[in-house]
Scaffold this motif. Structure first.
Motif, PDB file in Angstrom:
ATOM      1  N   ASP A 349      -9.907  32.602  10.921  1.00 32.72           N
ATOM      2  CA  ASP A 349     -11.061  33.211  10.247  1.00 32.72           C
ATOM      3  C   ASP A 349     -10.592  34.833   9.633  1.00 32.72           C
ATOM      4  O   ASP A 349      -9.965  35.450  10.449  1.00 32.72           O
ATOM      5  CB  ASP A 349     -12.180  33.278  11.075  1.00 32.72           C
ATOM      6  N   VAL A 350     -10.853  35.206   8.381  1.00 32.76           N
ATOM      7  CA  VAL A 350     -10.627  36.335   7.805  1.00 32.76           C
ATOM      8  C   VAL A 350     -11.204  37.543   8.469  1.00 32.76           C
ATOM      9  O   VAL A 350     -10.678  38.509   8.447  1.00 32.76           O
ATOM     10  CB  VAL A 350     -10.839  36.356   6.289  1.00 32.76           C
ATOM     11  N   CYS A 351     -12.223  37.283   9.147  1.00 36.02           N
ATOM     12  CA  CYS A 351     -12.813  38.441   9.681  1.00 36.02           C
ATOM     13  C   CYS A 351     -11.999  39.035  10.600  1.00 36.02           C
ATOM     14  O   CYS A 351     -12.137  40.277  10.931  1.00 36.02           O
ATOM     15  CB  CYS A 351     -14.341  38.167  10.332  1.00 36.02           C
ATOM     16  N   ASN A 352     -11.409  38.288  11.647  1.00 37.39           N
ATOM     17  CA  ASN A 352     -10.503  38.704  12.638  1.00 37.39           C
ATOM     18  C   ASN A 352      -9.180  39.328  12.277  1.00 37.39           C
ATOM     19  O   ASN A 352      -8.732  40.528  12.661  1.00 37.39           O
ATOM     20  CB  ASN A 352      -9.879  37.370  13.613  1.00 37.39           C
ATOM     21  N   THR A 353      -8.838  38.900  11.013  1.00 34.19           N
ATOM     22  CA  THR A 353      -7.484  39.601  10.537  1.00 34.19           C
ATOM     23  C   THR A 353      -7.932  40.961   9.692  1.00 34.19           C
ATOM     24  O   THR A 353      -6.987  41.727   9.780  1.00 34.19           O
ATOM     25  CB  THR A 353      -6.809  38.602   9.413  1.00 34.19           C
ATOM     26  N   ALA A 354      -8.849  40.873   8.980  1.00 33.26           N
ATOM     27  CA  ALA A 354      -9.417  42.046   8.509  1.00 33.26           C
ATOM     28  C   ALA A 354      -9.562  43.270   9.560  1.00 33.26           C
ATOM     29  O   ALA A 354      -9.045  44.343   9.189  1.00 33.26           O
ATOM     30  CB  ALA A 354     -10.663  41.736   7.587  1.00 33.26           C
ATOM     31  N   LYS A 355     -10.217  42.939  10.553  1.00 29.82           N
ATOM     32  CA  LYS A 355     -10.099  44.069  11.483  1.00 29.82           C
ATOM     33  C   LYS A 355      -8.943  44.420  12.010  1.00 29.82           C
ATOM     34  O   LYS A 355      -8.895  45.692  12.443  1.00 29.82           O
ATOM     35  CB  LYS A 355     -11.099  43.461  12.768  1.00 29.82           C
ATOM     36  N   LEU A 356      -8.033  43.359  12.247  1.00 25.17           N
ATOM     37  CA  LEU A 356      -6.779  43.962  12.807  1.00 25.17           C
ATOM     38  C   LEU A 356      -6.250  44.744  12.075  1.00 25.17           C
ATOM     39  O   LEU A 356      -5.399  45.991  12.275  1.00 25.17           O
ATOM     40  CB  LEU A 356      -5.853  42.575  12.961  1.00 25.17           C
ATOM     41  N   LEU A 357      -6.146  44.352  10.373  1.00 25.41           N
ATOM     42  CA  LEU A 357      -5.325  45.557   9.552  1.00 25.41           C
ATOM     43  C   LEU A 357      -5.976  46.712   9.311  1.00 25.41           C
ATOM     44  O   LEU A 357      -5.537  47.806   9.066  1.00 25.41           O
ATOM     45  CB  LEU A 357      -5.299  44.598   8.275  1.00 25.41           C
ATOM     46  N   GLN A 358      -7.562  46.720   9.502  1.00 22.81           N
ATOM     47  CA  GLN A 358      -8.142  47.734   9.090  1.00 22.81           C
ATOM     48  C   GLN A 358      -7.780  48.773  10.152  1.00 22.81           C
ATOM     49  O   GLN A 358      -7.754  49.932  10.089  1.00 22.81           O
ATOM     50  CB  GLN A 358      -9.571  47.556   9.511  1.00 22.81           C
ATOM     51  N   ASP A 359      -7.826  48.302  11.486  1.00 30.54           N
ATOM     52  CA  ASP A 359      -7.418  49.328  12.678  1.00 30.54           C
ATOM     53  C   ASP A 359      -5.939  49.759  12.445  1.00 30.54           C
ATOM     54  O   ASP A 359      -5.706  50.916  12.670  1.00 30.54           O
ATOM     55  CB  ASP A 359      -7.431  48.574  14.026  1.00 30.54           C
ATOM     56  N   PHE A 360      -5.040  48.942  12.046  1.00 34.12           N
ATOM     57  CA  PHE A 360      -3.689  49.352  11.745  1.00 34.12           C
ATOM     58  C   PHE A 360      -3.625  50.298  10.563  1.00 34.12           C
ATOM     59  O   PHE A 360      -2.815  51.672  10.903  1.00 34.12           O
ATOM     60  CB  PHE A 360      -2.740  48.287  11.248  1.00 34.12           C
ATOM     61  N   TYR A 361      -4.360  50.375   9.648  1.00 36.36           N
ATOM     62  CA  TYR A 361      -4.315  51.126   8.430  1.00 36.36           C
ATOM     63  C   TYR A 361      -4.903  52.577   8.920  1.00 36.36           C
ATOM     64  O   TYR A 361      -4.317  53.564   8.500  1.00 36.36           O
ATOM     65  CB  TYR A 361      -5.142  50.653   7.236  1.00 36.36           C
ATOM     66  N   ILE A 362      -5.731  52.587   9.825  1.00 36.26           N
ATOM     67  CA  ILE A 362      -6.566  53.786  10.110  1.00 36.26           C
ATOM     68  C   ILE A 362      -5.772  54.544  10.970  1.00 36.26           C
ATOM     69  O   ILE A 362      -5.522  55.739  10.943  1.00 36.26           O
ATOM     70  CB  ILE A 362      -7.987  53.434  10.700  1.00 36.26           C
ATOM     71  N   ASP A 363      -5.199  53.707  11.875  1.00 34.14           N
ATOM     72  CA  ASP A 363      -4.314  54.350  12.884  1.00 34.14           C
ATOM     73  C   ASP A 363      -3.266  54.929  12.336  1.00 34.14           C
ATOM     74  O   ASP A 363      -2.767  56.252  12.584  1.00 34.14           O
ATOM     75  CB  ASP A 363      -3.871  53.592  13.892  1.00 34.14           C
ATOM     76  N   ARG A 364      -2.547  54.492  11.201  1.00 31.11           N
ATOM     77  CA  ARG A 364      -1.350  54.865  10.615  1.00 31.11           C
ATOM     78  C   ARG A 364      -1.523  56.148   9.831  1.00 31.11           C
ATOM     79  O   ARG A 364      -0.946  56.891   9.722  1.00 31.11           O
ATOM     80  CB  ARG A 364      -0.565  53.860   9.748  1.00 31.11           C
ATOM     81  N   THR A 365      -2.782  56.185   9.020  1.00 32.84           N
ATOM     82  CA  THR A 365      -3.097  57.191   8.153  1.00 32.84           C
ATOM     83  C   THR A 365      -3.400  58.191   8.964  1.00 32.84           C
ATOM     84  O   THR A 365      -3.038  59.441   8.473  1.00 32.84           O
ATOM     85  CB  THR A 365      -4.484  56.758   7.375  1.00 32.84           C
ATOM     86  N   LEU A 366      -4.072  58.182  10.012  1.00 32.20           N
ATOM     87  CA  LEU A 366      -4.397  59.353  10.976  1.00 32.20           C
ATOM     88  C   LEU A 366      -3.338  60.052  11.459  1.00 32.20           C
ATOM     89  O   LEU A 366      -3.231  61.249  11.670  1.00 32.20           O
ATOM     90  CB  LEU A 366      -5.295  59.065  12.071  1.00 32.20           C
ATOM     91  N   ARG A 367      -2.318  59.229  11.924  1.00 36.35           N
ATOM     92  CA  ARG A 367      -1.138  59.663  12.353  1.00 36.35           C
ATOM     93  C   ARG A 367      -0.407  60.566  11.300  1.00 36.35           C
ATOM     94  O   ARG A 367       0.183  61.492  11.651  1.00 36.35           O
ATOM     95  CB  ARG A 367      -0.053  58.560  12.974  1.00 36.35           C
ATOM     96  N   ALA A 368      -0.319  59.860  10.044  1.00 34.13           N
ATOM     97  CA  ALA A 368       0.304  60.565   9.040  1.00 34.13           C
ATOM     98  C   ALA A 368      -0.415  62.074   8.793  1.00 34.13           C
ATOM     99  O   ALA A 368       0.324  63.019   8.692  1.00 34.13           O
ATOM    100  CB  ALA A 368       0.193  59.749   7.865  1.00 34.13           C
ATOM    101  N   ARG A 369      -1.706  62.081   8.897  1.00 35.26           N
ATOM    102  CA  ARG A 369      -2.277  63.261   8.607  1.00 35.26           C
ATOM    103  C   ARG A 369      -2.231  64.062   9.515  1.00 35.26           C
ATOM    104  O   ARG A 369      -2.130  65.776   9.245  1.00 35.26           O
ATOM    105  CB  ARG A 369      -3.924  62.859   8.262  1.00 35.26           C
TER     106      ARG A 369
END
Length: 375
Positions: A349-369
């Motif tokens: 179900d896409v809701c689970n995968t979307a949440k996983l990727l969303q958390d990944f993108y946010i974590d990586r962006t905050l680390r880069a900043r």
């Protein structure tokens, strides 16, 4: 606070499997936190671009990848990548992704994802570039994603997969849209004009891996005249398949739908025929299972595709008669049922995968900043 913008790299945002996966994710990402933008390499507008713009996404264009014009291709890509320092995540889905990953590396984008979607590729002039890519892609990506084990092994090598260096990302769907609905079935069958016929269907672009020639050579219609074949999709081999249909005298027994909403088309079908020569992990297989369809598919398709007991696998070395008899035997023994829960429980179900990727993108962006502030 402005949403984080993630730049996805795909050849063209048309209605193919990879593009549909990314759009499924985009629809379910929290767009107050994440927006998707796209770097594409075709001049024409893709099927999904209107929807992308409605969400606030942007589409950047360059010329197609061409070995004879690499300097111009690189210049156009680099102009876009260096002009937009807001991108901290570059997510590549196209097969020849090494070059844009290299450019993103040169442009200083800190997170560069190579996402393996296919377990093989067409052998043509570009095939040698794929072989080169497989040697060097790990040098330019920071993260490796795969939709299935065969796809991961094809692009990154068996050792990388075995060592757990490649992250598994399910090819997820909106299961609610695809669950079986009897009223939709009646409406769609009336629209197709198939009456009480047995409807064999296939969804996929008209390209070599999908093996449309084999679908037409299948002997189902010879064994049972009360059958009709529905082919959904577009692609460069479509005219060839239509010509073959005419040559076989099947014009009245094959329906070409073009690109359409497959969630309603599946309801009208009685069996999904899936003799692909190779796949990564096909969305269509997951969609068809969710709709409760029985599937007869080639055994080269990734094991991870089988998430219900609706699936029968056959070798392509079997004759057209064997495939046809198997399809008719499956139809005779199968009763349509709702399989949404099975597919959801299997993690598709896409809701689970979307949440996983969303958390990944946010974590990586905050680390880069954070890293940028500490320079």
């Amino acid at each position: 606070m402005e949403p984080i913008r993630v730049l996805h790299n795909i050849v063209l945002m048309d209605a193919g499997g990879i593009e549909t996966l990314v759009m499924n994710l985009y629809r379910h990402i929290d767009k107050e936190q994440i927006l998707f933008d796209f770097l594409v390499h075709r001049p024409q507008e893709g099927y999904y671009e209107k929807e992308i713009r409605e969400y606030g996404g942007k589409v950047y264009r360059t010329r197609p990848f061409n070995p004879l014009h690499m300097r111009e291709y690189k210049k156009e890509c680099m102009n876009i990548l260096t002009s937009h320092p807001e991108y901290k995540v570059f997510h590549v889905h196209q097969e020849l992704g090494l070059w844009t990953l290299d450019y993103a590396h040169q442009a200083g984008i800190p997170t560069r994802i190579a996402h393996a979607h296919n377990a093989k590729t067409v052998v043509n002039l570009k095939y040698f570039f794929f072989l080169y890519e497989k040697m060097f892609i790990k040098k330019h990506c920071t993260d490796m994603f795969m939709c299935s084990k065969p796809a991961g092994e094809w692009l990154f090598g068996k050792q990388a997969v075995q060592d757990g260096k490649v992250k598994y990302i399910n090819n997820s769907i909106e299961t609610d849209r695809f669950k079986y609905n009897e009223q939709t079935r009646r409406d769609m069958r009336e629209k197709l004009g198939v009456g009480d016929k047995i409807v064999i269907g296939h969804v996929g672009r008209f390209a070599q891996p999908k093996n449309h020639t084999f679908i037409l050579d299948n002997e189902i219609h010879r064994m049972n005249k009360n059958t009709v074949l529905v082919l959904c999709g577009e692609g460069k081999l479509e005219d060839d398949i239509k010509a073959k249909t005419k040559a076989l005298g099947l014009e009245n027994d094959v329906i070409f739908t073009g690109v359409m909403d497959t969630s309603v088309l599946y309801q009208a079908l009685d069996l999904f025929l899936f003799p692909s020569l190779w796949e990564g992990l096909p969305l269509t297989g997951i969609e068809a299972q969710t709709s409760g369809l029985p599937i007869v598919m080639s055994d080269v398709i990734a094991d991870e595709t089988v998430v219900t007991d609706n699936v029968t696998r056959l070798s392509l070395s079997n004759s057209a008669d064997v495939w046809a008899k198997t399809c008719l035997d499956v139809l005779g023994a199968y009763e349509r049922k709702d399989c949404q829960k099975q597919v959801t429980d299997a993690g598709f179900d896409v809701c689970n995968t979307a949440k996983l990727l969303q958390d990944f993108y946010i974590d990586r962006t905050l680390r880069a900043r954070h890293a940028q502030k500490n320079l």
